[in-house]
Design an enzyme around this catalytic site. Structure first.
Site, PDB file in Angstrom:
ATOM      1  N   LYS A 176      12.333   4.538  32.928  1.00 40.60           N
ATOM      2  CA  LYS A 176      11.017   4.897  33.491  1.00 40.60           C
ATOM      3  C   LYS A 176      10.867   6.407  33.540  1.00 40.60           C
ATOM      4  O   LYS A 176      11.856   7.158  33.530  1.00 40.60           O
ATOM      5  CB  LYS A 176      10.810   4.294  34.892  1.00 40.60           C
ATOM      6  CG  LYS A 176      11.760   4.828  35.984  1.00 40.60           C
ATOM      7  CD  LYS A 176      11.262   6.085  36.696  1.00 40.60           C
ATOM      8  CE  LYS A 176      12.326   6.653  37.624  1.00 40.60           C
ATOM      9  NZ  LYS A 176      12.372   8.076  37.773  1.00 40.60           N
ATOM     10  N   ASP A 195      14.696   2.779  43.668  1.00 36.42           N
ATOM     11  CA  ASP A 195      13.908   2.617  42.428  1.00 36.42           C
ATOM     12  C   ASP A 195      14.066   1.235  41.796  1.00 36.42           C
ATOM     13  O   ASP A 195      13.353   0.908  40.842  1.00 36.42           O
ATOM     14  CB  ASP A 195      14.340   3.658  41.370  1.00 36.42           C
ATOM     15  CG  ASP A 195      13.856   5.057  41.708  1.00 36.42           C
ATOM     16  OD1 ASP A 195      13.028   5.194  42.628  1.00 36.42           O
ATOM     17  OD2 ASP A 195      14.312   6.006  41.047  1.00 36.42           O
TER      18      ASP A 195
HETATM   19  O1  C5P Z   1      17.855   4.947  47.048  1.00 41.33           O
HETATM   20  P1  C5P Z   1      18.776   5.670  46.152  1.00 41.33           P
HETATM   21  O2  C5P Z   1      20.216   5.270  46.362  1.00 41.33           O
HETATM   22  O3  C5P Z   1      18.397   5.598  44.715  1.00 41.33           O
HETATM   23  O4  C5P Z   1      18.665   7.190  46.559  1.00 41.33           O
HETATM   24  C1  C5P Z   1      19.639   8.146  46.172  1.00 41.33           C
HETATM   25  C2  C5P Z   1      19.542   9.317  47.110  1.00 41.33           C
HETATM   26  O5  C5P Z   1      18.322  10.038  46.875  1.00 41.33           O
HETATM   27  C3  C5P Z   1      19.513   8.973  48.587  1.00 41.33           C
HETATM   28  O6  C5P Z   1      20.799   8.842  49.089  1.00 41.33           O
HETATM   29  C4  C5P Z   1      18.777  10.175  49.166  1.00 41.33           C
HETATM   30  O7  C5P Z   1      19.674  11.261  49.283  1.00 41.33           O
HETATM   31  C5  C5P Z   1      17.782  10.522  48.085  1.00 41.33           C
HETATM   32  N1  C5P Z   1      16.460   9.881  48.312  1.00 41.33           N
HETATM   33  C6  C5P Z   1      15.631  10.359  49.323  1.00 41.33           C
HETATM   34  N2  C5P Z   1      14.421   9.755  49.538  1.00 41.33           N
HETATM   35  C7  C5P Z   1      14.017   8.725  48.773  1.00 41.33           C
HETATM   36  C8  C5P Z   1      14.848   8.241  47.729  1.00 41.33           C
HETATM   37  C9  C5P Z   1      16.061   8.837  47.519  1.00 41.33           C
HETATM   38  O8  C5P Z   1      15.971  11.305  50.028  1.00 41.33           O
HETATM   39  N3  C5P Z   1      12.834   8.178  48.998  1.00 41.33           N
END
Ligand code: C5P
Length: 315
Positions: free
Chosen positions: A17, A144
């Site tokens: 994406k 995501d």
């Molecule tokens: O949700 P995911 O594990 O993909 O997110 C990776 C990191 O990106 C999280 O641990 C956080 O540090 C950051 N993040 C964030 N806010 C979001 C998505 C991700 O701060 N909405």
């Protein structure tokens, strides 16, 4: 029972994406950022082959030397989480991954692989979960992944997992994508830096967040009556990352210099950057004319179409 290969093995394609819009609204009580995004699937895909086994083991192999095939891989975590939800410790699968989407690129390769695993195993293990169920279960593993379950063009709110379907934007539009194979950006690092630099500008109430969501929902370029309108592209992480990661600044400069490109942005937390073109032929011509420059600057380059669906099972 004699299994034939048609019911014992399935292949799932796992598309990357890009972000047409990534707006950071504020910081949440759980430490994540509150986002307003438009995500878009593209036809750069990995391929995941799932073969039933009867030993209850989840086993992953891949053609990528840079990727763990252990318990930390999102594919393995997804398969284990689905088994756990289904309360079926007996279920096993041999998984093989052909990696084409660059890793650590801001293209949701890992999240898409997770989504494809959920979709593929739901089918192979005959679990009967709905798309909605899979979006909910998968949100435990990454913000995501729910988007990647259905893909296409979607509005994504919350930390990214709250989805609203919208009409696909013009399916004629295409992109050139650039990524330096030697540069990766960690998503937590990107968000942490953004917070340090810009927290002072963050919105501070649900009402203000909702105003921004309403603005985005009513954006003219997203309306089904304006399919030919070029997305303006916005990525709030770009202003944090591009001054620190020279490959991002270089990619943006190279892409902006192409006369036929409509707009240019970084994807996700980078370092991939892309330029939008009116159609695939225009993008291909631009890639052909610039491929030497891209290579000389150290970039891998792809020409991709925007697609209106997520992972597909190819039986
Ligand atoms: O949700 P995911 O594990 O993909 O997110 C990776 C990191 O990106 C999280 O641990 C956080 O540090 C950051 N993040 C964030 N806010 C979001 C998505 C991700 O701060 N909405």
């Amino acid at each position: 029972m004699i299994y034939t290969s048609s019911n014992k093995t399935i292949r799932v394609n796992s598309p990357a994406k890009i972000n047409l819009h990534l707006q950071i609204l504020g910081i949440r009580a759980d430490g994540y950022h509150e986002l307003a995004m438009v995500m878009q699937s593209i036809d750069l895909s990995d391929e995941i082959t799932l073969t039933l086994n009867n030993n209850g083991i989840i086993k992953l192999s891949s053609d990528s030397p840079n990727l763990s095939d252990g318990d930390d891989n999102l594919i393995v975590r997804s398969a284990k989480l689905l088994k756990h939800y289904a309360k079926r410790p007996d279920l096993g699968v041999d998984i093989s991954l052909r990696k084409r989407i660059p890793i650590g690129a801001g293209l949701a390769g890992g999240s898409s692989n997770a989504a494809s695993t959920f979709i593929g195993l739901n089918n192979l293990w005959k679990l009967g979960y709905s798309t909605n169920d899979l979006e909910k279960i998968s949100s435990e593993l990454g913000s995501d992944i729910p988007f990647c379950i259905s893909g296409g063009t979607q509005l994504c709110f919350g930390r990214g997992e709250l989805l609203e379907q919208i009409p696909s934007i013009s399916n004629k539009m295409s992109i050139i994508l650039l990524k330096d194979p030697l540069v990766n950006v960690s998503t937590p690092w990107a968000y942490k830096l953004h917070k340090e630099k810009f927290q002072i500008e963050y919105l501070s109430s649900e009402e203000k967040y909702e105003d921004q969501r309403i603005n985005l929902r009513s954006a003219v370029w997203l309306s089904s009556n304006n399919q030919e309108l070029s997305p303006p592209l916005r990525n709030d992480l770009q202003k944090t990352i591009s001054p620190l990661v020279p490959s991002v600044e270089n990619a943006l400069t190279l892409l902006r210099s192409i006369p036929t490109s409509l707009s240019v942005a970084m994807s996700g937390s980078g370092p991939s950057c892309f330029a939008l073109f009116e159609d695939l032929d225009t993008a291909k011509n631009a890639l052909h004319a610039n491929s030497h420059n891209f290579k000389a600057a150290g970039f891998e380059s792809w020409c991709c179409s925007l697609v209106n669906k997520g992972p597909c099972i190819e039986k």
